[in-house]
Design an enzyme around this catalytic site. Structure first.
Site, PDB file in Angstrom:
ATOM      1  N   MET A   1      -0.665   7.938  -5.016  1.00 51.25           N
ATOM      2  CA  MET A   1      -2.075   8.005  -4.713  1.00 51.25           C
ATOM      3  C   MET A   1      -2.239   8.419  -3.253  1.00 51.25           C
ATOM      4  SD  MET A   1      -4.938   4.923  -4.514  1.00 51.25           S
ATOM      5  CE  MET A   1      -3.860   3.829  -5.305  1.00 51.25           C
ATOM      6  N   PRO A   2      -2.703   9.637  -3.004  1.00 53.39           N
ATOM      7  CA  PRO A   2      -2.942  10.051  -1.624  1.00 53.39           C
ATOM      8  C   PRO A   2      -4.110   9.282  -1.011  1.00 53.39           C
ATOM      9  CG  PRO A   2      -2.791  11.958  -3.086  1.00 53.39           C
ATOM     10  CD  PRO A   2      -2.874  10.740  -3.941  1.00 53.39           C
TER      11      PRO A   2
END
Length: 64
Positions: A1-2
């Site tokens: 998850m950026p």
């Protein structure tokens, strides 16, 4: 998850901040191939009294 963290001086209209979040999300999704639902963008707005440039608070600078 950026997770993308953006710190900027306070004072921009909420619509601009929302557009920034949208465009950063689009760019990260495109460049990393990550689903938009997994991208988090955190915007922290710092008061100009708490942002120093060259030893002077941004609220006291003439060139702002």
């Amino acid at each position: 998850m950026p997770i993308v963290q953006i710190q900027m001086m306070a004072g921009r209209p909420p619509e601009k901040v929302k557009k920034l979040i949208e465009r950063v999300t689009d760019t990260v999704a495109e460049e990393l191939g990550s689903p938009k639902e997994r991208i988090r963008v955190l915007v922290t707005e710092i008061p100009k009294t708490h942002w120093g440039i060259g030893g002077i608070a941004a609220s006291d600078r003439e060139d702002r």
